[in-house]
Design a protein around this motif. Structure first.
Motif: not given
Length: 260
Positions: A1-26
């Motif tokens: 899994m990879q995790v990256v912050a795109l903005h002070e209120g946005v974090i994106v985690a990316r799965s090993v499987k199919w590079q599926t993404t999960c986004t946290l919006l704050h």
């Protein structure tokens, strides 16, 4: 899994499987988790990511009803799950399908989970529409069907981030799943274009977040591919021509009716 912050209120985690993404919006005191990761250890990390950021979960959003986008419910079983009205209708029409597909996947990958997937109460959201986030921000919900018969994209204007579900992927060609439709997919691409033009980041359902320039290029490639698909001779985009993509293309040709 990879995790990256795109903005002070946005974090994106990316799965090993199919590079599926999960986004946290704050924003303010609220946080929505959009879509999900796949494997149990990845899902189990989500509460820790929220905790490290100091964010409290407000609810879950899913861009569409495919099983790999619904799994946040496994780690947040009490959270509300918001989906487009089209997705709520699909979930009602396909009771137990997501859980069954997850079981099939886990059998293939030798995955064991502590509990079965249960979606519980689902909140149907009007799309197009808006959803408040914090005291001073809104999320815009945009219709996004064509990949499947249901779906929505989520535009976060405060961060200039577009979570577009299974569209504009740098790793996957357009996929016409059962219930999907070529013309509806093209209409969704046209609908997403003005958001792409405004975006700092676009988060596809599969693949790393991309900037607006790359997203616009993918949008043009995907539009050209789908327009040519009607004649059955659509060339695959140069960067997406692997074995898996050729298999998806063959299914697309069958569903689009070749030259029909």
């Amino acid at each position: 899994m990879q995790v990256v912050a795109l903005h002070e209120g946005v974090i994106v985690a990316r799965s090993v499987k199919w590079q599926t993404t999960c986004t946290l919006l704050h924003r303010g005191e609220e946080t929505f988790v959009v879509d999900s990761l796949v494997y149990p250890d990845e899902l189990d990390a989500l509460p820790g990511i929220l905790g490290q950021a100091g964010w409290a979960l407000s609810g879950l959003l899913a861009t569409h009803a495919d099983w790999d986008h619904l799994l946040a419910r496994l780690v947040f079983p009490e959270a509300s799950l918001g989906v487009a009205e089209t997705t709520a209708a699909r979930l009602r029409a396909e009771p137990g399908r997501a859980a069954g597909r997850l079981r099939d996947h886990d059998d293939e990958d030798y995955v064991q989970r502590p509990r079965a997937l249960s979606l519980g109460q689902v909140q149907a959201l009007p799309v197009p529409g808006r959803l408040e986030l914090g005291a001073d921000a809104e999320l815009e919900l945009v219709p996004a069907d064509g990949h499947t018969a249901d779906g929505m994209a989520v535009w976060a204007p405060f961060a200039r981030v577009l979570c577009c579900g299974d569209y504009l992927s740098p790793v996957e060609i357009p996929m016409l799943s059962p219930g999907g439709d070529r013309e509806a997919y093209l209409a969704t691409l046209r609908r997403l274009a003005p958001y792409v033009a405004q975006a700092d980041w676009v988060v596809p359902g599969h693949g790393a977040p991309i900037d607006a320039q790359r997203a616009a290029a993918i949008l043009r490639e995907d539009t050209a591919y789908l327009e040519a698909l009607a004649a059955g001779d659509a060339p695959l985009p140069i960067a997406r021509r692997g074995k898996a993509m050729r298999a998806i293309h063959a299914e697309n040709v069958a569903r689009a009716g070749g030259g029909a």
